[in-house]
Write an enzyme that holds these catalytic residues in place. Structure first.
Site, PDB file in Angstrom:
ATOM      1  N   ASP A 134      -5.192  -5.821  -5.162  1.00 16.90           N
ATOM      2  CA  ASP A 134      -4.904  -5.221  -6.136  1.00 16.90           C
ATOM      3  C   ASP A 134      -5.858  -4.147  -4.635  1.00 16.90           C
ATOM      4  OD1 ASP A 134      -5.172  -2.614  -7.261  1.00 16.90           O
ATOM      5  OD2 ASP A 134      -5.958  -3.487  -8.986  1.00 16.90           O
ATOM      6  N   ASP A 156       0.625   0.479  -4.545  1.00 16.16           N
ATOM      7  CA  ASP A 156      -1.516  -0.426  -4.264  1.00 16.16           C
ATOM      8  C   ASP A 156      -1.230  -1.762  -5.139  1.00 16.16           C
ATOM      9  OD1 ASP A 156      -1.276   0.450  -6.743  1.00 16.16           O
ATOM     10  OD2 ASP A 156      -3.535   1.857  -6.560  1.00 16.16           O
ATOM     11  N   GLU A 157      -0.527  -2.341  -6.251  1.00 16.03           N
ATOM     12  CA  GLU A 157       0.036  -3.922  -6.415  1.00 16.03           C
ATOM     13  C   GLU A 157       0.506  -4.463  -5.799  1.00 16.03           C
ATOM     14  OE1 GLU A 157      -2.086  -4.493 -10.815  1.00 16.03           O
ATOM     15  OE2 GLU A 157      -0.675  -2.504 -10.279  1.00 16.03           O
TER      16      GLU A 157
END
Length: 384
Positions: A9, A102-103
């Site tokens: 993350d 973003d993961e």
């Protein structure tokens, strides 16, 4: 064989990207979002200490933290950094799933035969930060649920490893809010019967949870017990969403045609939000009765909002449809999609508009995509 699943993350991703473009923003309370009537898309840890959080109205955030600097989001910039990170991971990991902008999930099962899995993941994390300048957190565990929860517990920049023997010990004291599928409604429901930590939830009879929550009760019980067999799905980026309709009878009825296009946009925009996409390119397609086919594209700021996309589509259609000839087909395509974990365009929409879309989407999620629609799209096309 025990699985090795990594969750990665990018820490305060939007904030980190903005700071890479402007070093003067380092170390100060920073809010990334829309205008005064917009909401917080992301905020720095300096702002969080004042109680600021994502999805909070910016006016409220500034009351809590008057010295915060507000910067408008730039989805093109964020998408570019996200794609760079994706490429770095894809080159190293055997299987990668991009869960959002973003993961990332990685399945590195079996790699400990050649490298220590934690050491390998730590080196990949360092490589990402070295190549991009972006801070990143990760956790390594036996499934997606535990690794995701562990990443959240380790932030910022704290990297955890939770082997199978430590899963229950790790999960038990945590709030049930830490389980990804537990929202406000579920938390309030379970809190009424004094279920607030994961251990209490895990020890509940599964049939009782089923009666309370329905079919999701079993899944929730499994996650509380650290059970999750969901595979890491190989990353395949969707390029576009589109739809088109061919009419029973060719038509020149402008009101009908505009209604059809509005209905198409509403359905595609709902799909964008449901799947977590934003688009920056719309294409309108028309086919005349003599089978001549024409298209027109328009670029726009990244969005998934019906009203923005409808305006762009109808404007394009007005410029495209110039002949006094009947149409047999119209179509709409949304291209240049980027991933986002937000269901609406947090950089453009006002708080009131967000509330409207969220309410409409909740109704559609529960009763189906056609349960509620705008009046402008009520004239439904007849498909051949």
């Amino acid at each position: 064989m025990e699985r090795s699943i990594v969750h990665m993350d990018l820490d305060t991703f939007f904030v980190s990207c903005v700071r890479l473009q402007n070093a003067a923003l380092e170390g100060i309370p920073l809010i990334v979002g829309g205008g005064d009537r917009g909401v917080v898309a992301s905020c720095s840890y300096e702002a969080r200490r004042f109680g600021v959080h994502s999805a909070m109205p910016i006016k409220m955030a500034l009351r809590l933290c008057p010295e915060a600097r507000v910067v408008k989001g730039d989805m093109e910039l964020f998408s570019r950094y996200s794609n760079t990170v994706s490429q770095i991971i894809e080159e190293k990991a055997p299987v990668m799933e991009k869960a959002s902008i973003d993961e990332f999930y990685l399945d590195i099962t079996g790699m400990d035969k050649f490298h220590g899995s934690y050491k390998w993941t730590s080196e990949l994390s360092s490589l990402i930060t070295h190549e991009t300048g972006l801070p990143i957190s990760f956790a390594l565990s036996v499934n997606k649920t535990v690794s995701k929860i562990a990443t959240g517990e380790g932030k910022p920049r704290g990297n955890l490893e939770i082997p199978q023997l430590m899963v229950r010990q790790f999960l038990n004291p945590l709030s049930i809010r830490k389980i990804p599928m537990v929202g406000d409604a579920t938390f309030k429901l379970l809190s009424r019967i004094a279920i607030r930590n994961i251990q209490t939830l895990a020890e509940m009879p599964v049939n009782v949870l089923q009666e309370m929550i329905g079919k999701n009760g079993t899944e929730l019980w499994k996650k509380a017990n650290g059970i999750d067999n969901t595979p890491v799905e190989p990353y395949r980026e969707r390029k576009s969403l589109s739809t088109e309709d061919t009419f029973h009878q060719d038509t020149t009825d402008l009101a009908f045609l505009r209604s059809v296009l509005s209905s198409m946009v509403e359905k595609l925009a709902y799909q964008l939000r449901s799947e977590g996409w934003l688009t920056s390119n719309v294409t309108v397609k028309i086919r005349y009765s003599n089978f001549d086919t024409e298209t027109r594209q328009m670029a726009l700021a990244y969005t998934s909002s019906d009203h923005v996309l409808t305006s762009a589509v109808l404007e394009s259609f007005g410029k495209l449809y110039q002949r006094r000839m009947s149409l047999r087909l119209v179509g709409v395509r949304f291209g240049k999609l980027v991933r986002g974990s937000y269901q609406i365009n947090l950089f453009e929409d006002t708080q009131e508009m967000m509330s409207l879309y969220q309410a409409m989407d909740r109704i559609k999620n529960r009763f189906g995509a056609g349960a509620v629609m705008r009046g402008s799209g009520m004239h439904q096309p007849k498909i051949r």
